[in-house]
Design an enzyme around this catalytic site. Structure first.
Site, PDB file in Angstrom:
ATOM      1  N   HIS A  71      28.570 -26.629  -1.895  1.00 54.10           N
ATOM      2  CA  HIS A  71      27.191 -26.254  -1.549  1.00 54.10           C
ATOM      3  C   HIS A  71      26.940 -24.781  -1.825  1.00 54.10           C
ATOM      4  O   HIS A  71      27.828 -23.950  -1.646  1.00 54.10           O
ATOM      5  CB  HIS A  71      26.899 -26.618  -0.086  1.00 54.10           C
ATOM      6  CG  HIS A  71      26.664 -28.068   0.076  1.00 54.10           C
ATOM      7  ND1 HIS A  71      27.688 -28.984   0.023  1.00 54.10           N
ATOM      8  CD2 HIS A  71      25.526 -28.764   0.235  1.00 54.10           C
ATOM      9  CE1 HIS A  71      27.184 -30.194   0.152  1.00 54.10           C
ATOM     10  NE2 HIS A  71      25.866 -30.091   0.282  1.00 54.10           N
ATOM     11  N   GLN A  89      15.499 -25.329  -1.027  1.00 57.22           N
ATOM     12  CA  GLN A  89      15.432 -23.935  -0.597  1.00 57.22           C
ATOM     13  C   GLN A  89      14.011 -23.386  -0.761  1.00 57.22           C
ATOM     14  O   GLN A  89      13.517 -22.649   0.099  1.00 57.22           O
ATOM     15  CB  GLN A  89      16.455 -23.077  -1.355  1.00 57.22           C
ATOM     16  CG  GLN A  89      17.878 -23.381  -0.922  1.00 57.22           C
ATOM     17  CD  GLN A  89      18.851 -22.280  -1.253  1.00 57.22           C
ATOM     18  OE1 GLN A  89      18.482 -21.110  -1.313  1.00 57.22           O
ATOM     19  NE2 GLN A  89      20.117 -22.639  -1.445  1.00 57.22           N
TER      20      GLN A  89
END
Length: 173
Positions: A71, A89
């Site tokens: 990640h 994001q």
């Protein structure tokens, strides 16, 4: 399922086709889909989701760590983001941080990685940039084993949301 794909069609996919379709649910870790394929046929989307999560739960400690480490750091523009991570994001506003916010994210990312040996992982779609910072500060005080479990739980949430996006509108056929 979106695009007219049914569970019957998903169950008919070869292992390679299944991995191509679902491998991106888990960041840079198509092995999860590779293993989940073995549980076909799936009677529902919930069964498919459970098989994917079980593949992670049954993985070795080293594989789980590799999955967590796959990640990306949060709010790092030059990171190796998958299209899914970039969208997620961006949805939390991490692509438009002020300089002070960016520095705080970088500081927390570094402190977290130094303490635990893997990145801070959170399902950003369930947060705002402020709640992410608050959560990162809180979790930084945790223990490594607890944080591994927290990260894996967040990865399960991320993959579930990605799966729902992919199969939106499924009636469980």
């Amino acid at each position: 399922m979106s695009g007219g794909t049914t569970l019957r069609e998903v169950n008919a996919l070869s292992r390679e086709e299944f991995v191509e379709r679902f491998g991106s649910l888990f960041e840079h870790s198509p092995w999860v889909a590779w293993r989940a394929w073995e549980e076909r046929p799936f009677g529902s989307v919930a069964e498919l989701e459970a098989a994917l999560h079980r593949a992670v739960q049954e993985a070795s400690r080293e594989e789980k760590l590799a999955l967590i480490r796959a990640h990306p750091e949060l709010a790092v523009p030059e990171g190796d983001l998958t299209p899914e991570s970039e969208r997620e994001q961006r949805s939390a506003g991490l692509d438009g941080l002020e300089e002070g916010e960016r520095k705080e994210f970088l500081r927390l990312n570094r402190a977290y990685r130094e303490r635990f040996g893997f990145p801070y992982v959170v399902c950003v779609r369930e947060h705002t940039k402020d709640s992410i910072l608050e959560d990162a500060r809180r979790r930084l005080a945790g223990e490594r084993e607890e944080e591994m479990e927290n990260a894996l739980g967040e990865i399960a949430k991320i993959s579930s949301l990605r799966l729902r996006d992919m199969l939106e509108g499924d009636d469980g056929e």
